[in-house]
Design a protein around this motif. Structure first.
Motif, PDB file in Angstrom:
ATOM      1  N   MET A  95       0.076  -1.508   2.363  1.00  0.00           N
ATOM      2  CA  MET A  95      -0.625  -1.662   1.099  1.00  0.00           C
ATOM      3  C   MET A  95      -1.714  -0.609   0.961  1.00  0.00           C
ATOM      4  N   THR A  96      -2.473  -0.399   2.025  1.00  0.00           N
ATOM      5  CA  THR A  96      -3.540   0.603   2.006  1.00  0.00           C
ATOM      6  C   THR A  96      -2.990   2.006   1.808  1.00  0.00           C
ATOM      7  N   ASN A  97      -1.933   2.328   2.538  1.00  0.00           N
ATOM      8  CA  ASN A  97      -1.348   3.679   2.465  1.00  0.00           C
ATOM      9  C   ASN A  97      -0.737   3.962   1.101  1.00  0.00           C
ATOM     10  N   GLU A  98      -0.096   2.973   0.502  1.00  0.00           N
ATOM     11  CA  GLU A  98       0.511   3.185  -0.816  1.00  0.00           C
ATOM     12  C   GLU A  98      -0.553   3.438  -1.873  1.00  0.00           C
ATOM     13  N   LEU A  99      -1.656   2.724  -1.789  1.00  0.00           N
ATOM     14  CA  LEU A  99      -2.752   2.953  -2.726  1.00  0.00           C
ATOM     15  C   LEU A  99      -3.307   4.368  -2.565  1.00  0.00           C
TER      16      LEU A  99
END
Length: 207
Positions: A95-99
């Motif tokens: 989730m963090t990386n996609e953002l």
């Protein structure tokens, strides 16, 4: 409101009885969600939003809470604690990386324009080989892999929840003699979910 209450009762239990209450306020289902309405255009994904809440495009930074997992007694032991912890860490990183890949700032300290994403997983399933000892032991639990994902989106400063989402995902049964469990269906669901959330934010900022 009765339908909303039934749908989200397990979600609130997951998020606020398994770790989040130590740092964030306890939600009161009746008071905090009484004004929410369902966005039926998103079916089969269950989406409830608070009318009048700030639109997604008004948020320019994001926080991702540690992932929680709700496991019933029926599900205990079907997936090891080590694998559960790995999946939790993996999903938070996804989730963090996609953002970040979408050019969206992820912060540790809440700002006035920060949206907090709180996620919980339940009903985790990993298909296993028919010939494995595990498959024999769990019997009826030989089925498709998948997971149910719950999420609450809230204003990070005020803790006011602006939207809640529940999505159930199921993959394909693995009828092969490989003597191993597979988490590919769960991981695919997490990948898709993280990408879709980031895409939704990017699209909202275009309007």
């Amino acid at each position: 409101m009765q339908v909303l209450t039934r749908t989200l009762a397990i979600f609130l239990t997951v998020l606020f009885m398994f770790g989040c209450t130590s740092q964030h306020k306890q939600l009161n289902l009746t008071e905090d969600l009484k004004d929410f309405v369902q966005d039926k255009s998103k079916l089969p994904v269950l989406v409830y939003t608070r009318p009048g809440a700030a639109e997604l495009k008004t948020y320019h930074s994001f926080m991702v809470d540690p992932i929680n997992v709700y496991r019933t007694e029926k599900e205990e032991g079907l997936i090891s604690d080590n694998d559960i912890n790995r999946l939790k860490y993996q999903f938070q990183q996804k989730m963090t990386n996609e953002l970040k890949k979408a050019g969206l700032p992820v912060v540790d300290i809440a700002q006035a324009d920060t949206l907090k994403i709180s996620i919980a997983l339940s009903d985790l399933r990993a298909p296993v080989s028919l010939s494995s000892e595990t498959a024999t032991a769990i019997g009826k639990h030989f089925e498709l892999g998948g997971v149910t994902i719950f999420a609450a989106f809230s204003h990070a400063k005020t803790e006011s929840v602006v939207a809640v989402v529940m999505e159930r995902s199921r993959g394909k049964s693995m009828l092969m003699d490989n003597h191993t469990s597979s988490f590919s269906d769960i991981e695919a669901a997490m990948d898709s979910w993280a990408k879709n959330v980031s895409l939704a934010v990017v699209e909202a900022h275009k309007n």
